[in-house]
Scaffold this motif. Sequence first.
Motif, PDB file in Angstrom:
ATOM      1  N   GLY A   1       0.825  -1.209   0.000  1.00 55.77           N
ATOM      2  CA  GLY A   1       0.000   0.000   0.000  1.00 55.77           C
ATOM      3  C   GLY A   1       0.851   1.249   0.000  1.00 55.77           C
ATOM      4  N   ALA A   2       1.880   1.256   0.844  1.00 59.22           N
ATOM      5  CA  ALA A   2       2.793   2.400   0.893  1.00 59.22           C
ATOM      6  C   ALA A   2       3.483   2.566  -0.449  1.00 59.22           C
ATOM      7  N   ASN A   3       3.898   1.460  -1.042  1.00 59.51           N
ATOM      8  CA  ASN A   3       4.596   1.520  -2.314  1.00 59.51           C
ATOM      9  C   ASN A   3       3.722   2.120  -3.401  1.00 59.51           C
ATOM     10  N   SER A   4       2.463   1.719  -3.447  1.00 56.97           N
ATOM     11  CA  SER A   4       1.538   2.251  -4.457  1.00 56.97           C
ATOM     12  C   SER A   4       1.335   3.747  -4.276  1.00 56.97           C
ATOM     13  N   LEU A   5       1.101   4.178  -3.033  1.00 55.23           N
ATOM     14  CA  LEU A   5       0.887   5.602  -2.756  1.00 55.23           C
ATOM     15  C   LEU A   5       2.130   6.412  -3.101  1.00 55.23           C
ATOM     16  N   VAL A   6       3.275   5.959  -2.635  1.00 56.26           N
ATOM     17  CA  VAL A   6       4.514   6.702  -2.835  1.00 56.26           C
ATOM     18  C   VAL A   6       4.874   6.785  -4.315  1.00 56.26           C
ATOM     19  N   THR A   7       4.748   5.684  -5.021  1.00 58.28           N
ATOM     20  CA  THR A   7       5.074   5.673  -6.444  1.00 58.28           C
ATOM     21  C   THR A   7       4.213   6.667  -7.203  1.00 58.28           C
ATOM     22  N   GLN A   8       2.931   6.677  -6.912  1.00 60.83           N
ATOM     23  CA  GLN A   8       2.029   7.588  -7.606  1.00 60.83           C
ATOM     24  C   GLN A   8       2.260   9.034  -7.188  1.00 60.83           C
ATOM     25  N   ALA A   9       2.392   9.284  -5.892  1.00 60.81           N
ATOM     26  CA  ALA A   9       2.487  10.658  -5.394  1.00 60.81           C
ATOM     27  C   ALA A   9       3.826  11.318  -5.729  1.00 60.81           C
ATOM     28  N   LEU A  10       4.908  10.565  -5.688  1.00 62.82           N
ATOM     29  CA  LEU A  10       6.217  11.161  -5.974  1.00 62.82           C
ATOM     30  C   LEU A  10       6.430  11.399  -7.457  1.00 62.82           C
ATOM     31  N   GLY A  11       5.784  10.622  -8.300  1.00 63.38           N
ATOM     32  CA  GLY A  11       5.906  10.807  -9.742  1.00 63.38           C
ATOM     33  C   GLY A  11       7.344  10.752 -10.208  1.00 63.38           C
TER      34      GLY A  11
ATOM     35  N   SER B   1      20.563  12.095  -5.069  1.00 67.63           N
ATOM     36  CA  SER B   1      19.358  12.244  -4.244  1.00 67.63           C
ATOM     37  C   SER B   1      19.401  13.510  -3.407  1.00 67.63           C
ATOM     38  N   ASN B   2      18.279  14.170  -3.349  1.00 62.67           N
ATOM     39  CA  ASN B   2      18.084  15.271  -2.410  1.00 62.67           C
ATOM     40  C   ASN B   2      17.487  14.757  -1.109  1.00 62.67           C
ATOM     41  N   VAL B   3      16.626  13.756  -1.231  1.00 62.02           N
ATOM     42  CA  VAL B   3      15.894  13.233  -0.082  1.00 62.02           C
ATOM     43  C   VAL B   3      16.037  11.718  -0.028  1.00 62.02           C
ATOM     44  N   LEU B   4      16.433  11.221   1.134  1.00 63.57           N
ATOM     45  CA  LEU B   4      16.332   9.797   1.428  1.00 63.57           C
ATOM     46  C   LEU B   4      15.020   9.653   2.188  1.00 63.57           C
ATOM     47  N   PHE B   5      14.062   9.001   1.556  1.00 57.90           N
ATOM     48  CA  PHE B   5      12.699   8.932   2.071  1.00 57.90           C
ATOM     49  C   PHE B   5      12.361   7.478   2.389  1.00 57.90           C
ATOM     50  N   ILE B   6      12.387   7.140   3.662  1.00 61.85           N
ATOM     51  CA  ILE B   6      12.091   5.777   4.105  1.00 61.85           C
ATOM     52  C   ILE B   6      10.663   5.790   4.645  1.00 61.85           C
ATOM     53  N   ILE B   7       9.794   5.040   3.992  1.00 62.51           N
ATOM     54  CA  ILE B   7       8.366   5.142   4.307  1.00 62.51           C
ATOM     55  C   ILE B   7       7.710   3.761   4.319  1.00 62.51           C
ATOM     56  N   GLY B   8       6.769   3.615   5.200  1.00 62.04           N
ATOM     57  CA  GLY B   8       5.965   2.407   5.275  1.00 62.04           C
ATOM     58  C   GLY B   8       4.830   2.636   6.250  1.00 62.04           C
TER      59      GLY B   8
ATOM     60  N   PHE C   1       8.506  10.777  11.273  1.00 58.84           N
ATOM     61  CA  PHE C   1       7.082  10.715  11.582  1.00 58.84           C
ATOM     62  C   PHE C   1       6.767   9.308  12.070  1.00 58.84           C
ATOM     63  N   GLY C   2       5.948   9.207  13.109  1.00 56.02           N
ATOM     64  CA  GLY C   2       5.580   7.913  13.666  1.00 56.02           C
ATOM     65  C   GLY C   2       4.289   7.378  13.095  1.00 56.02           C
ATOM     66  N   PHE C   3       3.806   6.320  13.712  1.00 59.56           N
ATOM     67  CA  PHE C   3       2.615   5.608  13.244  1.00 59.56           C
ATOM     68  C   PHE C   3       1.354   6.464  13.268  1.00 59.56           C
ATOM     69  N   ASP C   4       1.362   7.546  14.017  1.00 65.00           N
ATOM     70  CA  ASP C   4       0.172   8.389  14.135  1.00 65.00           C
ATOM     71  C   ASP C   4       0.107   9.475  13.061  1.00 65.00           C
ATOM     72  N   SER C   5       1.029   9.473  12.127  1.00 68.75           N
ATOM     73  CA  SER C   5       1.040  10.456  11.036  1.00 68.75           C
ATOM     74  C   SER C   5       0.407   9.861   9.790  1.00 68.75           C
ATOM     75  N   ALA C   6      -0.381  10.666   9.102  1.00 68.01           N
ATOM     76  CA  ALA C   6      -0.983  10.216   7.844  1.00 68.01           C
ATOM     77  C   ALA C   6       0.104  10.058   6.787  1.00 68.01           C
ATOM     78  N   MET C   7       0.127   8.911   6.139  1.00 68.29           N
ATOM     79  CA  MET C   7       1.167   8.638   5.150  1.00 68.29           C
ATOM     80  C   MET C   7       1.163   9.675   4.025  1.00 68.29           C
ATOM     81  N   SER C   8      -0.010  10.112   3.600  1.00 68.72           N
ATOM     82  CA  SER C   8      -0.068  11.101   2.519  1.00 68.72           C
ATOM     83  C   SER C   8       0.593  12.415   2.940  1.00 68.72           C
ATOM     84  N   GLU C   9       0.466  12.791   4.197  1.00 67.36           N
ATOM     85  CA  GLU C   9       1.111  14.026   4.664  1.00 67.36           C
ATOM     86  C   GLU C   9       2.626  13.867   4.745  1.00 67.36           C
ATOM     87  N   VAL C  10       3.082  12.673   5.077  1.00 72.08           N
ATOM     88  CA  VAL C  10       4.519  12.412   5.114  1.00 72.08           C
ATOM     89  C   VAL C  10       5.090  12.480   3.691  1.00 72.08           C
TER      90      VAL C  10
END
Length: 165
Positions: free
Chosen positions: A16-26, A59-66, A129-138
């Motif tokens: 799920g994270a992969n799908s969101l990130v791939t689409q949102a980061l473009g 890279s400008n940003v190392l973005f580790i997300i899940g 950001f911890g588990f209480d943060s919305a992934m889209s906002e991160v």
Amino acid sequence: MINPKGTILAPTFGGGANSLVTQALGDEAIISSDFGGNPPYEKMHDVARICFKYWLAQSNVLFIIGGKSNNTDIYETFRAMADALREHFGAHGPTPLYVVIGRGGPNLVRGMGAMRDTVEALGLPYRFFGFDSAMSEVVNYALAADRWMKNGGRTQIARAMHLST
């Protein structure tokens, strides 16, 4: 690989994270990956080492997300990635980079502590950001950090790291 000229290196955990990130980061994303499934230290260290070898310099940003993991040991994952980052800087020299992390799961605080200690020792700015943060906002935060880096932030970090620009 999404864009070999992208500026956000985003190792992602979970489909799920992969799908969101791939689409949102473009086109800003360099790779599309899903490294979830509780990878052991050795595997995550090797994966991070390979990612850093080929894409960290651009890279400008190392973005580790899940999302909030049920089974991935966040401490082991972050410790492996932090060790690979420290080793990369030792072998190839430092690079201006902004680190953004959004994650939840077992041993989260301990894992974020390990990553914090490494990025602070390397002189890198970061935001976790911890588990209480919305992934889209991160994701939006990572995109904003990338824009900032492109508009002078990378130069500011390079100066703070005493690198020639």
